[in-house]
Write an enzyme that holds these catalytic residues in place. Structure first.
Site, PDB file in Angstrom:
ATOM      1  N   PHE A 146       0.828  -1.270   0.073  1.00 58.66           N
ATOM      2  CA  PHE A 146       0.140  -0.094  -0.114  1.00 58.66           C
ATOM      3  C   PHE A 146       1.016   1.381   0.035  1.00 58.66           C
ATOM      4  O   PHE A 146       1.381   1.686   0.838  1.00 58.66           O
ATOM      5  CB  PHE A 146      -0.923   0.122   1.067  1.00 58.66           C
ATOM      6  N   ASP A 231       9.501   2.954   1.881  1.00 63.27           N
ATOM      7  CA  ASP A 231       8.278   3.713   2.155  1.00 63.27           C
ATOM      8  C   ASP A 231       8.118   3.530   3.774  1.00 63.27           C
ATOM      9  O   ASP A 231       7.454   2.589   4.239  1.00 63.27           O
ATOM     10  CB  ASP A 231       6.968   3.110   1.429  1.00 63.27           C
ATOM     11  N   LYS A 260       2.801  11.530   6.901  1.00 61.54           N
ATOM     12  CA  LYS A 260       2.110  11.303   8.200  1.00 61.54           C
ATOM     13  C   LYS A 260       2.584  11.883   9.513  1.00 61.54           C
ATOM     14  O   LYS A 260       2.364  13.212   9.381  1.00 61.54           O
ATOM     15  CB  LYS A 260       1.717   9.809   8.516  1.00 61.54           C
TER      16      LYS A 260
HETATM   17  C1  IF1 Z   1      -6.543   5.854   3.023  1.00 60.77           C
HETATM   18  C2  IF1 Z   1      -4.452   2.216   4.589  1.00 60.77           C
HETATM   19  C3  IF1 Z   1      -3.013   2.829   6.297  1.00 60.77           C
HETATM   20  C4  IF1 Z   1       0.761   4.400   3.792  1.00 60.77           C
HETATM   21  C5  IF1 Z   1       1.900   3.938   3.351  1.00 60.77           C
HETATM   22  C6  IF1 Z   1       1.770   5.987   1.433  1.00 60.77           C
HETATM   23  C7  IF1 Z   1       0.532   6.121   1.878  1.00 60.77           C
HETATM   24  C8  IF1 Z   1      -0.067   5.372   3.118  1.00 60.77           C
HETATM   25  C9  IF1 Z   1       2.757   2.765   3.631  1.00 60.77           C
HETATM   26  C10 IF1 Z   1      -0.343   7.467   1.354  1.00 60.77           C
HETATM   27  C11 IF1 Z   1      -1.171   5.841   3.457  1.00 60.77           C
HETATM   28  C12 IF1 Z   1      -3.328   5.311   4.427  1.00 60.77           C
HETATM   29  C13 IF1 Z   1      -4.244   6.431   3.778  1.00 60.77           C
HETATM   30  C14 IF1 Z   1      -5.627   5.991   4.255  1.00 60.77           C
HETATM   31  C15 IF1 Z   1      -5.589   4.818   5.002  1.00 60.77           C
HETATM   32  C16 IF1 Z   1      -4.228   4.332   5.109  1.00 60.77           C
HETATM   33  C17 IF1 Z   1      -3.999   3.063   5.348  1.00 60.77           C
HETATM   34  F1  IF1 Z   1      -5.182   1.191   5.542  1.00 60.77           F
HETATM   35  F2  IF1 Z   1      -5.142   2.331   3.685  1.00 60.77           F
HETATM   36  F3  IF1 Z   1      -3.378   1.271   4.056  1.00 60.77           F
HETATM   37  F4  IF1 Z   1      -2.388   3.802   6.995  1.00 60.77           F
HETATM   38  F5  IF1 Z   1      -2.700   1.560   6.597  1.00 60.77           F
HETATM   39  N1  IF1 Z   1       2.581   4.808   2.156  1.00 60.77           N
HETATM   40  N2  IF1 Z   1      -2.064   5.276   4.347  1.00 60.77           N
HETATM   41  O1  IF1 Z   1       0.306   3.501   4.698  1.00 60.77           O
HETATM   42  O2  IF1 Z   1      -0.254   8.288   2.167  1.00 60.77           O
HETATM   43  O3  IF1 Z   1      -1.187   9.878   0.452  1.00 60.77           O
HETATM   44  O4  IF1 Z   1      -2.651   8.836   2.316  1.00 60.77           O
HETATM   45  O5  IF1 Z   1      -0.699  10.417   2.825  1.00 60.77           O
HETATM   46  O6  IF1 Z   1      -6.019   5.967   1.962  1.00 60.77           O
HETATM   47  O7  IF1 Z   1      -7.600   5.581   3.144  1.00 60.77           O
HETATM   48  P1  IF1 Z   1      -1.428   9.567   1.850  1.00 60.77           P
END
Ligand code: IF1
Length: 401
Positions: A146, A231, A260
């Site tokens: 992700f 990442d 974050k």
């Molecule tokens: C959603 C998940 C978490 C990230 C890593 C890049 C990004 C993320 C390792 C992008 C973002 C988020 C965004 C949020 C939910 C979430 C999430 F469950 F969807 F996977 F945390 F675990 N790399 N993670 O975890 O960063 O562009 O959002 O700032 O998209 O719903 P962003």
């Protein structure tokens, strides 16, 4: 589905359902206020936040040092664009370079933008330094990854739900199973410019790679002149009990991708931090962002890093994490398939869908969110006290035990 008794909450949820796009399925709580690890809903009920906005709130809600930096900078100047210099960006870049041990910082806003930036950097390096034929560069990614939501990034996701009807997608990405070194070795070709990896896969369900994997993967990349892009948007900045999860594996990536907690919940700030040999290939006009590197974001990010350092949150997290894992491990068996994680990033994998248990935890005053149907993610702010953490464990025991 939980029933909400408070008419104010019902009204807000109805409004959001009518006028907001339906791309989320939140827990039925409307947060009105938050301080530290505690969140209060519009009815005045208090909850312990064990999601921390997906690790963006490592410093806790409304940290006074961040609030002060935010307010002071907001009074001076919030946005200059990169057409002009500002007083915060140079310090932010220096401090982040120092922290990571890398050379050059490129600020952006969201995590996805930072990932896109790292991909651009790696491709440019592939053509201009490695000598890959124009338009042929490949980036190796992992199954279960992700990295964000842009069309390019979802294009190399292995999750059908993130892709459906959003194509066509960007070519130039190759998937390998996470944690499998042989698969990585087999996927590397002379066209490979980079390997993009999460040191712990979060969204996939808090998946730790086998011991030695990251180290061996980094060595393999070095051997084949392939950039190692980490990442650490979610795992970085103390979450796993080290400044970066790569450190735990003794890996020094060519590029760190951060976001974050870089701004402690105040304002979107992300960054790519890399070796000069790669980052120097960005030239004026080749990349940018209106808000990226703005003085408000940089001031907040500097304070966010200060708080982690001054309050020794990284060291604290290492200790608390051991206690938390030990406290939760005995739940294994029956409903709980496995408890795993590092630092204050814990996944509890169930043998049944996790959502109803997250709803029950909410009734017990603990806010958390399921990931991938069967896993409950626990990731409280790093400022949590041991007492608060043990209270949280008691609630988890009451619901899952
Ligand atoms: C959603 C998940 C978490 C990230 C890593 C890049 C990004 C993320 C390792 C992008 C973002 C988020 C965004 C949020 C939910 C979430 C999430 F469950 F969807 F996977 F945390 F675990 N790399 N993670 O975890 O960063 O562009 O959002 O700032 O998209 O719903 P962003």
């Amino acid at each position: 589905m939980l029933r909400l008794l408070n008419p104010v909450q019902e009204e807000l949820l109805a409004l959001e359902e009518e006028f907001g796009a339906n791309n989320y399925h939140p827990l039925p709580i409307v947060v009105a206020q938050a301080q530290g690890v505690w969140v209060t809903d519009v009815a005045g009920k208090r909850y312990l936040d064990c999601l921390s906005a997906y690790s963006a709130l490592n410093q806790g809600h409304a940290h006074p040092v961040l609030l002060k930096a935010f307010m002071e900078q907001a009074r001076k100047v919030t946005l200059t664009s990169r057409a002009f210099h500002n007083e915060q960006l140079p310090h932010f870049c220096e401090e982040l370079a120092d922290l990571t041990g890398l050379d050059v910082v490129l600020p952006m806003n969201s995590g996805a933008e930072a990932v896109e930036t790292a991909i651009k950097a790696a491709r440019r390096w592939g053509y201009q330094r490695k000598g890959i034929e124009s338009g042929q560069a490949e980036v190796i990614v992992c199954e279960g990854n992700f990295h964000g939501r842009t069309t390019t990034i979802v294009g190399f996701s292995s999750e059908a739900g993130y892709q459906k009807d959003f194509g066509p997608f960007t070519p130039g990405f190759v998937q390998v199973p996470y944690g499998n070194l042989d698969a990585l070795r087999a996927a590397i070709t002379p066209r490979t410019c980079a390997f993009l990896v999460e040191p712990i896969q979060c969204e996939a369900g808090i998946i730790l790679p086998p011991p030695g994997y990251l180290e061996d993967a980094a060595a393999l990349c070095r051997e084949h002149n392939v950039l190692f892009l980490a990442d650490e948007i979610q795992t970085g900045l103390g979450r796993t009990g080290s400044w970066f999860a790569c450190e735990y594996a003794g890996v020094e990536p060519d590029i760190y991708i951060l976001g974050k907690a870089l701004s402690g919940g105040f304002y979107p700030v992300s960054a790519v931090v890399g070796r000069r040999e790669v980052m120097e290939l960005f030239t004026p006009g080749s990349h940018g962002s209106t808000y990226g590197g703005n003085p408000l974001g940089c001031a907040v990010a500097r304070a966010a890093l200060d708080v982690l350092r001054e309050e020794r949150l990284v060291e604290r997290t290492a200790g608390l994490g051991v206690t938390l894992l030990e406290a939760l491990k005995p739940l294994e068996g029956g409903l709980v398939r496995e408890v795993r994680g590092r630092g204050l990033l814990i996944g509890i994998e169930l043998t049944a869908p996790a959502r109803p248990y997250c709803e029950r935890l909410m009734e017990h005053g603990v806010l958390c969110k399921e990931t991938h149907d069967f896993v409950i993610r626990l990731a409280p702010p790093l400022v949590i006290t041991e007492e608060e953490m043990l209270w949280m464990v008691a609630q988890v025991r009451a619901v899952l035990g």
